[in-house]
Design a protein around this motif. Structure first.
Motif, PDB file in Angstrom:
ATOM      1  N   GLN A  26      -9.596   5.972   5.473  1.00  0.00           N
ATOM      2  CA  GLN A  26      -8.219   5.510   5.292  1.00  0.00           C
ATOM      3  C   GLN A  26      -8.162   4.454   4.177  1.00  0.00           C
ATOM      4  OE1 GLN A  26      -5.588   2.347   7.346  1.00  0.00           O
ATOM      5  NE2 GLN A  26      -5.998   3.884   8.929  1.00  0.00           N
ATOM      6  N   ARG A  30      -6.105   4.640   0.718  1.00  0.00           N
ATOM      7  CA  ARG A  30      -5.152   3.591   0.317  1.00  0.00           C
ATOM      8  C   ARG A  30      -5.470   3.087  -1.081  1.00  0.00           C
ATOM      9  NH1 ARG A  30      -2.926  -0.393   4.734  1.00  0.00           N
ATOM     10  NH2 ARG A  30      -2.868   0.911   6.579  1.00  0.00           N
ATOM     11  N   ARG A  33      -4.337   5.426  -3.728  1.00  0.00           N
ATOM     12  CA  ARG A  33      -2.884   5.321  -3.952  1.00  0.00           C
ATOM     13  C   ARG A  33      -2.546   4.069  -4.761  1.00  0.00           C
ATOM     14  NH1 ARG A  33      -2.379   7.302   1.310  1.00  0.00           N
ATOM     15  NH2 ARG A  33      -2.127   5.240   2.205  1.00  0.00           N
ATOM     16  N   ILE A  34      -3.228   2.968  -4.432  1.00  0.00           N
ATOM     17  CA  ILE A  34      -2.982   1.712  -5.143  1.00  0.00           C
ATOM     18  C   ILE A  34      -3.332   1.864  -6.627  1.00  0.00           C
ATOM     19  CG2 ILE A  34      -3.834  -0.666  -5.385  1.00  0.00           C
ATOM     20  CD1 ILE A  34      -4.017  -0.677  -2.229  1.00  0.00           C
ATOM     21  N   ALA A  64       0.179  -4.037  -0.719  1.00  0.00           N
ATOM     22  CA  ALA A  64      -0.652  -2.901  -0.297  1.00  0.00           C
ATOM     23  C   ALA A  64      -2.134  -3.280  -0.297  1.00  0.00           C
ATOM     24  CB  ALA A  64      -0.407  -1.708  -1.217  1.00  0.00           C
ATOM     25  N   SER A  67      -2.766  -5.407   2.684  1.00  0.00           N
ATOM     26  CA  SER A  67      -2.771  -4.558   3.865  1.00  0.00           C
ATOM     27  C   SER A  67      -4.095  -3.789   3.993  1.00  0.00           C
ATOM     28  CB  SER A  67      -1.575  -3.610   3.720  1.00  0.00           C
ATOM     29  OG  SER A  67      -1.459  -2.810   4.823  1.00  0.00           O
ATOM     30  N   ALA A  68      -4.598  -3.277   2.887  1.00  0.00           N
ATOM     31  CA  ALA A  68      -5.905  -2.600   2.905  1.00  0.00           C
ATOM     32  C   ALA A  68      -6.997  -3.604   3.283  1.00  0.00           C
ATOM     33  CB  ALA A  68      -6.204  -1.994   1.533  1.00  0.00           C
TER      34      ALA A  68
ATOM     35  N   ARG B  42     -12.797   0.921  -4.780  1.00  0.00           N
ATOM     36  CA  ARG B  42     -12.859   2.162  -3.986  1.00  0.00           C
ATOM     37  C   ARG B  42     -14.309   2.675  -3.945  1.00  0.00           C
ATOM     38  NH1 ARG B  42     -11.477   7.508  -5.495  1.00  0.00           N
ATOM     39  NH2 ARG B  42     -10.446   6.775  -7.382  1.00  0.00           N
TER      40      ARG B  42
END
Lengths: 106, 106
Positions: A26, A30, A33-34, A64, A67-68, B42
């Motif tokens: 997840q 995220r 997407r960021i 965001a 939040s991650a 990431r």
């Protein structure tokens, strides 16, 4: 190591880090997407879009990321910090938590 | 005006937004670096790097976004807000500034 989002990522995580992260896939999604969101902001700036609009999107990306970060901290808590408490190593648990939390809380 | 590394985007910008931004290229370059930074985070998560390390990098990206936002706000101030004051339109200037600043200040 096959560290792809689809697969047995948790086991791979164990080898590198000593514990698995329940929400790793997840978090990776995220962050992807960021990354796309930041790219779209760059395109907005190149297209000379209105500044308040750009600033709104920057604030959205910052939220965001925070939040991650919270998900990462929760996973961290659930794995290494809880493990340290279970081992009776309260000092390590507290230190781990303080260190991780301090990164997020600004 | 040559505010665009490749092409006549500044002119397009003018038509889209009504004013130019002195640091647009710098902002675009910063956003490109931020995008790369998010990608590297990431990769850190996929490699199961230590959580506090990941959280440190997330905090760094959030700070870099805030910093880029400040440059955008300064440019915005220098262009539309100052123009509004020069036109004697203080109400618009104040409103423009409040709106833009409120996006950044959280």
């Amino acid at each position: 190591m096959a560290e792809e989002p689809q697969g047995d990522a948790a086991q791979d995580g164990d080898s590198a880090h000593g514990h698995s992260h329940r929400h790793r896939d997840q978090v990776v999604a995220r962050l992807a997407r960021i990354e796309g969101h930041v790219r779209s902001i760059r395109e907005m700036v190149l297209a000379s879009r209105d500044c308040p609009e750009v600033l709104t999107q920057i604030a959205a990306v910052r939220a965001a990321l925070q939040s991650a970060g919270k998900v990462i901290l929760e996973d961290h808590f659930e794995s290494c910090i809880v493990s340290a408490v279970e081992r009776g190593d309260h000092a390590t648990a507290t230190e781990e938590f303080k260190q991780a939390f301090s990164k997020l809380a600004h």
